[in-house]
Structure formats: structure tokens, C-alpha cells
Design an enzyme around this catalytic site. Structure first.
Site, PDB file in Angstrom:
ATOM      1  N   GLY A 183       0.817  -1.210   0.000  1.00 43.76           N
ATOM      2  CA  GLY A 183       0.000   0.000   0.000  1.00 43.76           C
ATOM      3  C   GLY A 183       0.849   1.258   0.000  1.00 43.76           C
ATOM      4  O   GLY A 183       0.566   2.222  -0.723  1.00 43.76           O
ATOM      5  N   ASP A 184       1.907   1.252   0.801  1.00 43.93           N
ATOM      6  CA  ASP A 184       2.803   2.404   0.861  1.00 43.93           C
ATOM      7  C   ASP A 184       3.523   2.618  -0.462  1.00 43.93           C
ATOM      8  O   ASP A 184       3.639   3.751  -0.954  1.00 43.93           O
ATOM      9  CB  ASP A 184       3.839   2.197   1.968  1.00 43.93           C
ATOM     10  CG  ASP A 184       3.248   2.337   3.357  1.00 43.93           C
ATOM     11  OD1 ASP A 184       2.759   3.419   3.691  1.00 43.93           O
ATOM     12  OD2 ASP A 184       3.288   1.353   4.111  1.00 43.93           O
ATOM     13  N   THR A 185       4.051   1.533  -1.032  1.00 44.59           N
ATOM     14  CA  THR A 185       4.833   1.696  -2.254  1.00 44.59           C
ATOM     15  C   THR A 185       3.948   2.058  -3.449  1.00 44.59           C
ATOM     16  O   THR A 185       4.379   2.809  -4.330  1.00 44.59           O
ATOM     17  CB  THR A 185       5.654   0.429  -2.556  1.00 44.59           C
ATOM     18  OG1 THR A 185       4.804  -0.719  -2.531  1.00 44.59           O
ATOM     19  CG2 THR A 185       6.741   0.238  -1.515  1.00 44.59           C
TER      20      THR A 185
END
Length: 398
Positions: A169-171
Site C-alpha cells: 500500500g505504501d509503495t
């Protein structure tokens, strides 16, 4: 191995205010493409990302902080906020991934930064976006994955929702943030105008969820967890060989016919149960059983040889150890050795994608110590004296 290749974004200066993954990964991508990235860390321990990763020594930092210089600045102190504003005035892009409202509390509100420097591009990454009823909630990557639909469909049907082994999700959010920066740079080139990019974790996840929403909206169909398969897409699975798992993707009619031939069972391609995409999807479990019965009699090398001979998309399920030994990784320099500042040489993923005229690269290793570039950046860039830098350090400002 470090490179002197400048990269497509050479001459662009980025001030990175973020911590952990979303903001710093956006900074990594921009830095890999040639941007000068100045990372602002809290005085003392620095970015908590320095202590993240697996294994006895936490070396993930060496990847996400490459191509960056580190300065320290206490953004909770008025003098630190003033220092950050001075540094941002020299920048083309600001990257941040704090909870919405944090920059505003630190007197670094984007509208004020843009008023002072209209061409500035500010990319903001957060769990839920900068507005909306959930915008003031805390949100990490896993929460965005859950809200964006990813977590619900990952795992086995009889188990609770699972996660991937990385912070996807972050990347994803960082990648969309980077795309936003590139689009904003194109707009600025034509108009001279900067702008704010609002990248929400849950929306970055939602963007890659294929037909999940329209399938429900039009058909009333809700995707469920399906383990190692995609329902109706067959054959496409991991099968067991004598010595390990092997991935085969033969879910097109022509490719499946070649797989049937490789298996020594060409009649399967004409069998009404498997002759078409829809038929194979309806008989997916049975078909996977037939293929697994064949692969289980062979080694991975033997299956691999058959797949190559019949031009079937397939391959081993790689670990890091496999990657380091693979000749294709080596031939394309997908993994390179970087001389770090304190840990010696470490192998890591290269900069991607490959650009023919302005290739991305790793030009400098990650900064070993928070604020190690204070004197260079604050001195040469902002014109501060050594005594002034020392005073700010003594006061806890940097």
C-alpha cells in the site's frame, strides 16, 4: 557499484520531509531518476526507517535512502520550521507523508509555501487523502490496503484476510505520488505553475483493483479470497515438482494447447471441459489437478525445459538467493552491488525502469548518520556559517 550517470531528473531538487515508507519511497524513485534529494530527519535517531527490515542487521535503509543526503531539523520548533522553509525555497519538489494537518501546524502549509514560491510542487501522501470525513484519521499502508479492497481478497478462502510480505500500500501510494510529480513537472514546464498532489493510500490500492468495483456494481459479484488462483483464469497456478514449486500460466487457448502437448496429452486441448477459456475456468480445480499430477513426476529443471521448448509462460518461484544466482538478473544488472558507508558492499535492486538516453542509477549510498550533510547543505546552500550550524545543533534545532 555507484554511477556517475546524471539521470532524467538531473538538476531537480527535492526536499523529502517524510518518514518510514510512502514518502521516502517516492524520494527514492525521484532520486533514482536523477533528482537531488535532501532528506530532512528529526535530530537524534532520525527516520525510524533506519531500524526497519528483516534479519539481524536492518539494511532496508540502504535501499530506500540511496541517492539522498541527510540533514536534521526539528520541525516542532519555530526555528526549525523557519529553517525548513528556507530549504524548501531552494527546491523544486517537496515530498511529505505526515497525517493531514501536520504541515499546517508546523507553519509549512502548502498554500503558504506556494505563495512564497509559485512553481513549487508539493506531493502529499496520507492514508485517506487531504479531505473527506476520514482525512484526520491516522493511516498506515495496511489500513489503506484494507480499505482499498486488497486485504479482503488476499489469502485462502477458509482463513482471515492475509497480507503480502511487503508494504504494498505504501509503495503503490509512493509510485502514484511520483507519477503525479512527473505530470506536475510537465504542467509547470508549460505554465510555470506549481501545484499540490494529493495521493491517498487507499486510492492507490483501489486503482489497481481491476474490475472489483464494476463487477459488484453491474453484476452484484463480490470477489473473495481464492488462495493461489484467480477464479476462472486457468491454468494459472503454482504446481509441485519433485524439488520445489513451479509457476505456469497457460490461460489462453493457444498456449494451453502447447501445454497439453508438452504434457504428452494433446487431446486435452480438444476436450470440451478445457477447450475454451470459459470451460477451463469452470473446471479449474480438476485441470489444476491434472497438471500437478504431471509436474509432480518431474524436477523443476525438467518442467522448465519443457515450458521453454513449447513457449509457455512459466518459471521458478524465486527467493532472494535464487535471484542472486540467476544469469538473467546478472545480464541485465537487475541487482547491483553498492558500497555502503558503514556496512561494506551490499547487493540490492537496481534503479528501474531502464531509460535508453537518460538511465536511472544509484549515484550515492544511503546516509549512515542523521544530519551527516548538515554543514554541506546548510552551509553551501543556505550560506550559514559553521558557528551558526553548531549553535543550532547545540539548541536541538538540527
Amino acid at each position: 557499484m555507484t554511477s556517475s550517470t546524471p539521470g532524467a531528473l538531473a538538476g531537480l531538487r527535492v526536499v523529502e520531509l517524510g518518514q518510514l515508507i510512502a514518502g521516502p519511497f517516492c524520494g527514492q524513485l525521484l532520486g533514482d531518476m536523477g533528482a537531488e534529494v535532501i532528506k530532512i530527519e528529526p535530530p537524534g535517531a532520525g527516520d525510524p526507517m533506519r531500524e526497519w527490515g528483516q534479519g539481524a542487521e536492518k539494511v532496508q535503509w540502504e535501499v530506500i535512502a540511496r541517492n539522498k543526503r541527510s540533514v536534521t531539523c526539528n520541525l516542532r520548533m519555530p526555528e526549525g520550521q523557519q529553517l525548513a522553509r528556507r530549504l524548501i525555497q531552494t527546491a523544486d519538489v517537496v515530498v511529505e507523508n505526515f497525517k493531514p494537518g501536520t504541515l499546517e501546524r508546523w507553519s509549512l502549509a502548502p498554500d503558504e509555501l506556494l505563495a512564497a514560491k509559485p512553481p513549487l510542487i508539493i506531493v502529499r501522501m496520507s492514508g485517506y487523502g487531504q479531505d473527506g470525513p476520514y482525512s484526520d484519521r491516522a493511516g498506515f499502508g495496511g489500513i489503506g490496503e484494507a480499505m482499498g479492497g486488497w486485504r479482503y481478497i488476499v489469502g485462502d478462502p477458509d482463513r482471515p484476510p492475509a497480507r503480502m510480505g511487503i508494504s504494498i500500500g505504501d509503495t503503490l501510494c509512493a509510485t502514484y505520488g511520483t507519477m503525479g510529480v512527473l505530470a506536475a513537472l510537465h504542467h509547470r514546464e508549460k505554465t510555470g505553475e506549481g501545484q499540490v498532489i494529493d495521493a491517498a493510500l487507499y486510492e492507490a490500492v483501489l486503482q489497481v483493483m481491476e474490475g472489483l468495483v464494476p463487477e459488484y456494481d453491474y453484476n452484484g459479484y463480490i470477489r473473495e479470497r481464492s488462495g493461489s488462483i484467480l477464479p476462472g483464469i486457468a491454468p494459472s497456478n503454482v504446481y509441485s515438482c519433485k524439488d520445489g514449486p513451479f509457476m505456469i500460466g497457460a490461460n489462453k487457448d493457444g498456449i494451453f494447447a502447447r501445454l497439453a502437448e508438452a504434457m504428452g496429452q494433446p487431446e486435452l486441448a480438444q476436450d470440451p471441459r478445457y477447450a475454451t477459456h470459459l470451460a477451463r475456468g469452470q473446471n479449474q480445480e480438476e485441470l489444476d489437478g491434472l497438471i500437478n499430477a504431471w509436474t509432480s513426476t518431474l524436477t523443476m529443471d525438467e518442467v522448465d525445459e519443457a515450458m521453454i521448448a513449447h513457449s509457455i509462460p512459466a518459471g521458478r518461484v524465486y527467493t532472494a538467493k535464487d535471484m542472486l544466482a540467476d544469469p538473467h538478473f546478472q545480464a541485465r544488472q537487475a541487482i547491483v552491488e553498492v558500497e555502503t558507508q558503514t556496512r561494506g558492499a551490499i547487493r540490492m535492486q537496481n534503479a528501474f525502469p531502464k531509460l535508453s538516453k537518460t538511465p536511472s542509477s544509484i549515484r550515492r549510498p544511503a546516509p549512515a548518520v542523521p544530519g551527516q550533510d548538515n554543514l554541506e547543505i546548510y552551509g553551501s546552500l543556505l550560506g550559514m556559517s559553521g558557528d551558526e550550524v553548531a549553535r543550532l545543533a547545540a539548541q536541538g534545532v538540527i
